[in-house]
Design a protein around this motif. Structure first.
Motif, PDB file in Angstrom:
ATOM      1  N   VAL A   1       0.852  -1.190   0.000  1.00 29.45           N
ATOM      2  CA  VAL A   1       0.000   0.000   0.000  1.00 29.45           C
ATOM      3  C   VAL A   1       0.886   1.237   0.000  1.00 29.45           C
ATOM      4  CG1 VAL A   1      -1.770   1.293   1.223  1.00 29.45           C
ATOM      5  CG2 VAL A   1      -1.837  -1.213   1.194  1.00 29.45           C
ATOM      6  N   LEU A   2       0.666   2.098  -0.974  1.00 23.80           N
ATOM      7  CA  LEU A   2       1.386   3.364  -1.072  1.00 23.80           C
ATOM      8  C   LEU A   2       0.422   4.465  -0.681  1.00 23.80           C
ATOM      9  CD1 LEU A   2       4.002   4.830  -1.993  1.00 23.80           C
ATOM     10  CD2 LEU A   2       3.010   4.909  -4.286  1.00 23.80           C
ATOM     11  N   VAL A   3       0.724   5.167   0.401  1.00 23.67           N
ATOM     12  CA  VAL A   3      -0.156   6.214   0.918  1.00 23.67           C
ATOM     13  C   VAL A   3       0.340   7.565   0.427  1.00 23.67           C
ATOM     14  CG1 VAL A   3      -1.115   7.314   2.971  1.00 23.67           C
ATOM     15  CG2 VAL A   3      -0.698   4.836   2.958  1.00 23.67           C
ATOM     16  N   LEU A   4      -0.522   8.281  -0.301  1.00 19.35           N
ATOM     17  CA  LEU A   4      -0.207   9.598  -0.845  1.00 19.35           C
ATOM     18  C   LEU A   4      -1.218  10.614  -0.342  1.00 19.35           C
ATOM     19  CD1 LEU A   4       0.448   8.568  -4.572  1.00 19.35           C
ATOM     20  CD2 LEU A   4       2.116   8.764  -2.725  1.00 19.35           C
ATOM     21  N   SER A   5      -0.874  11.884  -0.492  1.00 25.24           N
ATOM     22  CA  SER A   5      -1.774  12.968  -0.089  1.00 25.24           C
ATOM     23  C   SER A   5      -2.259  13.716  -1.315  1.00 25.24           C
ATOM     24  CB  SER A   5      -1.061  13.940   0.862  1.00 25.24           C
ATOM     25  OG  SER A   5      -0.712  13.292   2.068  1.00 25.24           O
ATOM     26  N   GLY A   6      -3.558  13.970  -1.372  1.00 25.03           N
ATOM     27  CA  GLY A   6      -4.131  14.659  -2.516  1.00 25.03           C
ATOM     28  C   GLY A   6      -3.722  16.104  -2.634  1.00 25.03           C
ATOM     29  N   ASP A   7      -3.112  16.670  -1.582  1.00 25.87           N
ATOM     30  CA  ASP A   7      -2.657  18.059  -1.640  1.00 25.87           C
ATOM     31  C   ASP A   7      -1.135  18.160  -1.720  1.00 25.87           C
ATOM     32  OD1 ASP A   7      -2.017  17.248   0.903  1.00 25.87           O
ATOM     33  OD2 ASP A   7      -2.969  18.929   1.933  1.00 25.87           O
ATOM     34  N   VAL A   8      -0.469  17.046  -2.062  1.00 28.71           N
ATOM     35  CA  VAL A   8       0.982  17.040  -2.310  1.00 28.71           C
ATOM     36  C   VAL A   8       1.167  16.594  -3.758  1.00 28.71           C
ATOM     37  CG1 VAL A   8       3.219  16.114  -1.590  1.00 28.71           C
ATOM     38  CG2 VAL A   8       1.435  16.542   0.119  1.00 28.71           C
ATOM     39  N   PRO A   9       1.069  17.525  -4.709  1.00 34.10           N
ATOM     40  CA  PRO A   9       0.857  17.147  -6.107  1.00 34.10           C
ATOM     41  C   PRO A   9       2.101  16.843  -6.921  1.00 34.10           C
ATOM     42  CG  PRO A   9       0.701  19.513  -5.864  1.00 34.10           C
ATOM     43  CD  PRO A   9       0.902  18.962  -4.483  1.00 34.10           C
ATOM     44  N   LEU A  10       3.297  17.219  -6.450  1.00 33.16           N
ATOM     45  CA  LEU A  10       4.477  17.114  -7.306  1.00 33.16           C
ATOM     46  C   LEU A  10       5.432  16.008  -6.877  1.00 33.16           C
ATOM     47  CD1 LEU A  10       5.256  20.865  -8.064  1.00 33.16           C
ATOM     48  CD2 LEU A  10       3.867  19.240  -9.352  1.00 33.16           C
ATOM     49  N   ILE A  11       4.930  15.051  -6.122  1.00 31.62           N
ATOM     50  CA  ILE A  11       5.758  13.923  -5.747  1.00 31.62           C
ATOM     51  C   ILE A  11       6.189  13.174  -7.005  1.00 31.62           C
ATOM     52  CG2 ILE A  11       3.760  12.425  -5.411  1.00 31.62           C
ATOM     53  CD1 ILE A  11       6.965  12.400  -3.292  1.00 31.62           C
ATOM     54  N   GLY A  12       7.471  12.840  -7.092  1.00 33.13           N
ATOM     55  CA  GLY A  12       8.000  12.266  -8.321  1.00 33.13           C
ATOM     56  C   GLY A  12       7.884  10.760  -8.389  1.00 33.13           C
ATOM     57  N   GLU A  13       7.678  10.271  -9.587  1.00 33.61           N
ATOM     58  CA  GLU A  13       7.582   8.835  -9.803  1.00 33.61           C
ATOM     59  C   GLU A  13       8.855   8.099  -9.381  1.00 33.61           C
ATOM     60  OE1 GLU A  13       7.131   5.746 -13.554  1.00 33.61           O
ATOM     61  OE2 GLU A  13       6.672   7.877 -13.838  1.00 33.61           O
ATOM     62  N   PRO A  14      10.068   8.597  -9.712  1.00 38.76           N
ATOM     63  CA  PRO A  14      11.280   7.874  -9.276  1.00 38.76           C
ATOM     64  C   PRO A  14      11.374   7.724  -7.766  1.00 38.76           C
ATOM     65  CG  PRO A  14      11.829   9.446 -10.997  1.00 38.76           C
ATOM     66  CD  PRO A  14      10.417   9.736 -10.590  1.00 38.76           C
ATOM     67  N   ALA A  15      11.014   8.770  -7.033  1.00 40.13           N
ATOM     68  CA  ALA A  15      11.070   8.690  -5.568  1.00 40.13           C
ATOM     69  C   ALA A  15      10.104   7.641  -5.049  1.00 40.13           C
ATOM     70  CB  ALA A  15      10.759  10.052  -4.957  1.00 40.13           C
ATOM     71  N   LEU A  16       8.935   7.565  -5.636  1.00 40.89           N
ATOM     72  CA  LEU A  16       7.949   6.580  -5.176  1.00 40.89           C
ATOM     73  C   LEU A  16       8.364   5.165  -5.542  1.00 40.89           C
ATOM     74  CD1 LEU A  16       4.612   8.460  -5.962  1.00 40.89           C
ATOM     75  CD2 LEU A  16       5.826   8.264  -3.792  1.00 40.89           C
ATOM     76  N   ARG A  17       8.949   4.984  -6.703  1.00 43.50           N
ATOM     77  CA  ARG A  17       9.426   3.646  -7.062  1.00 43.50           C
ATOM     78  C   ARG A  17      10.534   3.198  -6.108  1.00 43.50           C
ATOM     79  NH1 ARG A  17       7.197   1.489 -11.350  1.00 43.50           N
ATOM     80  NH2 ARG A  17       6.273   2.805 -12.984  1.00 43.50           N
ATOM     81  N   ALA A  18      11.409   4.134  -5.756  1.00 46.20           N
ATOM     82  CA  ALA A  18      12.472   3.797  -4.810  1.00 46.20           C
ATOM     83  C   ALA A  18      11.893   3.461  -3.443  1.00 46.20           C
ATOM     84  CB  ALA A  18      13.458   4.964  -4.708  1.00 46.20           C
ATOM     85  N   LEU A  19      10.838   4.158  -3.056  1.00 42.84           N
ATOM     86  CA  LEU A  19      10.199   3.890  -1.760  1.00 42.84           C
ATOM     87  C   LEU A  19       9.564   2.501  -1.752  1.00 42.84           C
ATOM     88  CD1 LEU A  19       9.455   5.278   0.986  1.00 42.84           C
ATOM     89  CD2 LEU A  19       7.248   5.812  -0.070  1.00 42.84           C
ATOM     90  N   VAL A  20       8.871   2.165  -2.821  1.00 45.99           N
ATOM     91  CA  VAL A  20       8.250   0.835  -2.910  1.00 45.99           C
ATOM     92  C   VAL A  20       9.323  -0.246  -2.896  1.00 45.99           C
ATOM     93  CG1 VAL A  20       6.905  -0.698  -4.397  1.00 45.99           C
ATOM     94  CG2 VAL A  20       6.178   1.672  -4.053  1.00 45.99           C
ATOM     95  N   ALA A  21      10.424   0.006  -3.601  1.00 47.81           N
ATOM     96  CA  ALA A  21      11.520  -0.962  -3.602  1.00 47.81           C
ATOM     97  C   ALA A  21      12.109  -1.124  -2.208  1.00 47.81           C
ATOM     98  CB  ALA A  21      12.603  -0.522  -4.584  1.00 47.81           C
ATOM     99  N   ALA A  22      12.197  -0.008  -1.466  1.00 47.62           N
ATOM    100  CA  ALA A  22      12.718  -0.077  -0.095  1.00 47.62           C
ATOM    101  C   ALA A  22      11.801  -0.902   0.792  1.00 47.62           C
ATOM    102  CB  ALA A  22      12.883   1.331   0.464  1.00 47.62           C
ATOM    103  N   SER A  23      10.502  -0.833   0.534  1.00 43.47           N
ATOM    104  CA  SER A  23       9.562  -1.645   1.305  1.00 43.47           C
ATOM    105  C   SER A  23       9.739  -3.117   0.988  1.00 43.47           C
ATOM    106  CB  SER A  23       8.123  -1.209   1.018  1.00 43.47           C
ATOM    107  OG  SER A  23       7.204  -2.116   1.575  1.00 43.47           O
TER     108      SER A  23
END
Length: 474
Positions: free
Chosen positions: A110-132
């Motif tokens: 489960v990746l939890v994001l905020s609807g008012d944080v609009p510019l989160i980058g795809e590479p950062a999220l992929r790295a986060l999922v990989a870290a999980s």
């Protein structure tokens, strides 16, 4: 959200987007996540990112203004709309994610994001999922010189292991000195997340159910907690006020300007440039100051855009020049400016405008749902609506196509090499034959033969020494 164009993740990702907040400081009746950044709703940008990640399921947690938020998302993502879970009342971030639990399979991350944080980058999220890695709780963190308002990341001093997150209002003075903060984004195995959410309580300064409390539960349960730290504050910047929205808008525009300039686009001043959609540019494109681009815009090689133009949903072919203060908006139908054409200043192209090569559209000329063939000219103070204009036509100042009869639209056809004099009215449906001439001031309601001179106006009459009416006295 076109999943066919996304990369399939190694681990199934299920995204939860928290979009229930009221946004009191926005001082607006519009739900906060529907305020626009770069021409898109904040939450739409987050959903775009979820789509690029190849999310299996997307659950948007709504609350304040839920009907409006859900309707807006359904309209923009028709056919690929996410699921919705309502948080009523809003009792904290942990409570928000609890509402999404029924829609989350046990086997995903489960990746939890905020609807008012609009510019989160795809590479950062992929790295986060990989870290999980499907078995660890992974937090996206960042260091701030001034971390006020953020939850602090507490680590074990000897090992650096993440132990907990403490919210600002619950932190001690020593804990508030910590500069590493939790961004609000986490990746967590679904099975463990559900267990930890069931253990939340609201015994804290805000009497809310904090999602961040699950970090402590993970530590207690022996589940590793890892942090993926980034150094780009724009990616984790949230929007809570008009001032924050404006600051993030300028940050986004600066990044877009830099990307265009890196590709060779010449911007007269990147601080005075706004892109609220997509802009594809060929070689040697020049854009002057205070221009706004919306929707999908394509600029061919050597295109020059003058100052203070607004261009939306248009294709402008190579060598064309758009002079200052021109407004082009093709809306759904689109608008096209042909090679080496000249448009403006102060011109307006509306949906369905199709200009051929070397067409000239001058000051205060409006074109709507009309095609102008190569070399046609309408240089001053004219209207062309629902018209087909041939090659090399010269369309006079002050002339209009009367295309609307009060109930229906009708088409005007002006064939090749026609000359239309000034201040003419062409009453559609009507065809002006090739090579014909329409005398100035004519009202033409019947089609004309090729090569004909058409004059349709009353004979001039003069009355010598005519006494002009005078105002009555007293």
């Amino acid at each position: 959200m076109n999943q066919a164009q996304t990369e399939k993740p190694a681990t199934a990702i299920d995204v939860v987007v928290m979009a229930a907040g009221k946004g009191t400081r926005m001082r607006s009746v519009r739900p906060k996540v529907l305020h626009r950044l770069g021409g898109r709703a904040l939450v739409a940008r987050v959903l775009d990112t979820a789509a690029r990640l190849g999310a299996r399921h997307v659950v948007v947690v709504t609350g304040h203004g839920a009907d409006a938020v859900e309707a807006a998302i359904d309209a923009e993502f028709a056919g690929m709309a996410p699921r919705f879970a309502r948080q009523m009342p809003q009792l904290g971030t942990g409570h928000a994610v609890q509402q999404a639990v029924p829609a989350l399979p046990d086997d995903g991350t489960v990746l939890v994001l905020s609807g008012d944080v609009p510019l989160i980058g795809e590479p950062a999220l992929r790295a986060l999922v990989a870290a999980s890695g499907g078995e660890r709780l992974a937090l996206l963190t960042i260091e701030f010189e001034d971390p006020t308002g953020y939850g602090r990341v507490l680590r074990d001093a000897p090992t650096g292991q993440v132990l907990a997150i403490v919210e600002q209002k619950d932190a001690t003075e020593a804990q508030r000195a910590v500069r590493e903060v939790y961004s609000g984004v986490m990746a967590v195995p679904a099975r463990q997340l559900k267990t930890w959410l069931a253990r939340l309580d609201n015994r804290n300064a805000q009497a809310e159910y904090y999602l961040t409390d699950i970090v402590g539960f993970a530590t207690t349960d022996g589940v590793p907690v890892v942090a993926h730290r980034i150094d780009d504050p724009v990616q984790v910047a949230g929007v809570n006020s008009p001032a924050q929205l404006a600051a993030l808008e300028r940050a986004l525009q600066q990044r877009q300007a830099e990307a265009l300039m890196a590709d060779g686009v010449r911007l007269a001043d990147p601080a005075r440039f706004d892109l609220r959609g997509t802009l594809a540019c060929g070689m040697d494109v020049e854009i002057d100051v205070n221009c706004v681009f919306e929707g999908a815009v394509v600029l061919g090689d050597g295109v020059r855009i003058g100052a203070n133009c607004v261009i939306a949903n248009a294709r402008i072919e190579a060598g064309a020049v758009i002079h200052p203060f021109t407004h082009i908006d093709g809306e759904k139908a689109g608008a096209t400016v042909g090679p080496d054409a000249r448009v403006g200043p102060f011109a307006r192209l509306r949906p369905g405008a199709r200009l051929g090569a070397e067409v000239h559209i001058g000051n205060f000329v409006e074109v709507k749902n009309s095609t102008l063939a190569d070399g046609a000219k309408a240089n001053h103070l004219a209207y062309l609506g629902d018209a087909t204009v041939g090659a090399r036509v010269n369309y006079g100042a002050g002339s209009i196509t009367a295309n609307y009869d009060g109930a229906n639209k009708h088409r005007t056809v002006i064939e090749d090499d026609v000359h239309v004099g000034s201040n003419c009215v062409l009453v559609a449906p009507v065809t002006i034959g090739a090579g014909g001439t329409v005398g100035g001031g004519s009202v033409v309601s019947k089609s004309t033969a090729p090569g004909a001179l058409t004059v349709a106006r009353a004979r001039q009459t003069s009355f010598p020494n005519w006494p002009r009416p005078q105002k009555k006295q007293g």
